[in-house]
Design a protein around this motif. Structure first.
Motif, PDB file in Angstrom:
ATOM      1  N   SER A 134       6.921   1.480  11.704  1.00  0.00           N
ATOM      2  CA  SER A 134       6.386   2.659  10.714  1.00  0.00           C
ATOM      3  C   SER A 134       6.214   2.221   9.223  1.00  0.00           C
ATOM      4  CB  SER A 134       7.319   4.258  10.398  1.00  0.00           C
ATOM      5  OG  SER A 134       7.129   4.750   9.928  1.00  0.00           O
ATOM      6  N   VAL A 135       7.228   1.350   9.124  1.00  0.00           N
ATOM      7  CA  VAL A 135       7.122   0.524   7.902  1.00  0.00           C
ATOM      8  C   VAL A 135       6.454  -0.265   7.614  1.00  0.00           C
ATOM      9  CG1 VAL A 135       9.031  -1.051   6.373  1.00  0.00           C
ATOM     10  CG2 VAL A 135      10.135   1.120   7.345  1.00  0.00           C
ATOM     11  N   ARG A 137       3.338  -0.830   9.318  1.00  0.00           N
ATOM     12  CA  ARG A 137       1.736  -0.218   9.105  1.00  0.00           C
ATOM     13  C   ARG A 137       1.963   0.484   7.167  1.00  0.00           C
ATOM     14  NH1 ARG A 137      -0.804   0.918  13.184  1.00  0.00           N
ATOM     15  NH2 ARG A 137       0.630   1.120  15.062  1.00  0.00           N
ATOM     16  N   GLU A 138       3.178   1.521   6.671  1.00  0.00           N
ATOM     17  CA  GLU A 138       3.368   1.035   5.382  1.00  0.00           C
ATOM     18  C   GLU A 138       2.389   0.012   4.307  1.00  0.00           C
ATOM     19  OE1 GLU A 138       6.214   3.593   1.589  1.00  0.00           O
ATOM     20  OE2 GLU A 138       7.118   3.255   4.459  1.00  0.00           O
ATOM     21  N   GLY A 141      -0.637  -1.039   4.645  1.00  0.00           N
ATOM     22  CA  GLY A 141      -1.774  -0.309   4.332  1.00  0.00           C
ATOM     23  C   GLY A 141      -1.435  -0.162   2.809  1.00  0.00           C
ATOM     24  N   ASP A 142      -0.535  -0.902   1.918  1.00  0.00           N
ATOM     25  CA  ASP A 142      -0.720  -0.904   0.431  1.00  0.00           C
ATOM     26  C   ASP A 142      -1.472  -2.135  -0.323  1.00  0.00           C
ATOM     27  OD1 ASP A 142       0.584   1.460   0.535  1.00  0.00           O
ATOM     28  OD2 ASP A 142       2.675   0.866   0.453  1.00  0.00           O
ATOM     29  N   LYS A 163      12.548  -1.810   3.151  1.00  0.00           N
ATOM     30  CA  LYS A 163      12.719  -0.743   3.272  1.00  0.00           C
ATOM     31  C   LYS A 163      13.621  -0.609   4.905  1.00  0.00           C
ATOM     32  CE  LYS A 163       8.312   0.073   1.425  1.00  0.00           C
ATOM     33  NZ  LYS A 163       8.481   1.650   0.281  1.00  0.00           N
TER      34      LYS A 163
END
Length: 314
Positions: A134-135, A137-138, A141-142, A163
């Motif tokens: 999850s981290v 991908r976040e 994605g930025d 994170k």
């Protein structure tokens, strides 16, 4: 009957004795539970416990660095949560500019709090995989696809590490994240060939720029040195001419002052000094009396002409 009973008692005693001791490795601790209730945490070494399942000792490797791999797997892994169940799905990500990228990475961690690791979160290994994915991908994605594949790797690793540490602390997982390391990052297979061509073109551009800068560093300092040398030479010549002119002006001024005081004497002194400078450079000297009407009788022109033809100085 008594014999069978005795054999049973001996067997039970042997099983009890065999299950009453255990050894904790040097890089681990043991969490002891009695009928499922936490009792104590014991250090490495040989220890004893109540047999027959009354006490249960769970070995937790607190000093060993563990890892989880995403997108690939190392053969021979013992931890079931170290390798991905579906590596292809984990690596497929969308960047901030809506491009696709295949991202592989590794998370290295340690078990810092055995009690939280065993009792606070169900399946902490699986939970850590979900948190890491999850981290990542976040963070990916930025950023643009160029940042993810080329220049932004270090920033992605640092931000993902912070994170993940925050989330594992928030969830009380008893895990300490040591490092997040990106491995292979590639575009999807249908565009890999085109991306490689673009990457090669960028590398060629950087190579040409570096060569131009290297040539610039060689030529410009040389030109600067020549320029400074010419400036110094011109400045030296300027100072020389100024000093010579000032010296000539000072000498003329001193002569003028003397001339004003005694014109005849000064004229004669200047005349004599001029002769001292001129006469040494003259090879043949003829002194003529003032009463002589003409100098032609004194000049043996034929003799001088013959000496010149024979290469003899008169």
């Amino acid at each position: 009957m008594k014999r069978i009973l005795a054999i049973g008692v001996i067997a039970i005693a042997a099983i009890a004795a065999w299950s009453s001791y255990y050894t904790v490795p040097s890089d681990s601790v043991a969490v002891v539970q009695r009928f499922g209730k936490y009792i104590s945490e014991v250090p490495p070494g040989l220890h004893f416990k109540f047999p027959m399942g009354i006490d249960v000792a769970t070995i937790v490797p607190v000093e060993r660095q563990l890892k989880q791999e995403f997108g690939f797997s190392t053969p021979g892994a013992v931890d079931p949560y170290q390798s991905p169940a579906d590596g292809r799905r984990e690596t497929e990500m969308v960047t901030g500019d809506l491009n696709a990228a295949l991202v592989e990475w590794v998370v290295q961690y340690r078990i810092s709090e055995p009690l939280k690791f065993l009792f606070e979160v169900r399946e902490p290994g699986a939970t850590l995989r979900y948190v890491s994915e999850s981290v990542m991908r976040e963070v990916v994605g930025d950023r643009t696809v160029d940042e993810v594949i080329t220049i932004g790797r270090q920033e992605i690793e640092t931000e993902a590490l912070l994170k993940m540490q925050t989330l594992t602390t928030k969830y009380a997982m008893g895990i300490s994240i040591d490092q997040v390391q990106l491995k292979n990052i590639n575009p999807p297979e249908p565009v890999q060939a085109s991306f490689n061509e673009v990457n090669q073109a960028q590398q060629e551009k950087e190579r040409l720029i570096n060569e131009a800068r290297r040539e610039y560093s060689k030529v410009i300092p040389l030109a600067e040195g020549e320029k400074d040398q010419r400036i110094r030479e011109a400045d030296g010549y300027r100072l020389k001419r100024i000093n010579e002119a000032e010296g000539d002006a000072a000498r003329f001024s001193s002569l003028l002052a003397e001339y004003v005081k005694a014109p005849a004497v000064t004229k004669r002194r200047i005349y004599i000094e001029t002769l001292q400078d001129v006469l040494p450079s003259i090879q043949s000297k003829i002194i003529v009396d003032g009463s002589t009407g003409s100098i032609l009788p004194l000049l043996n022109l034929d003799r001088q002409q013959g000496a010149q033809q024979q290469g003899v100085k008169p």
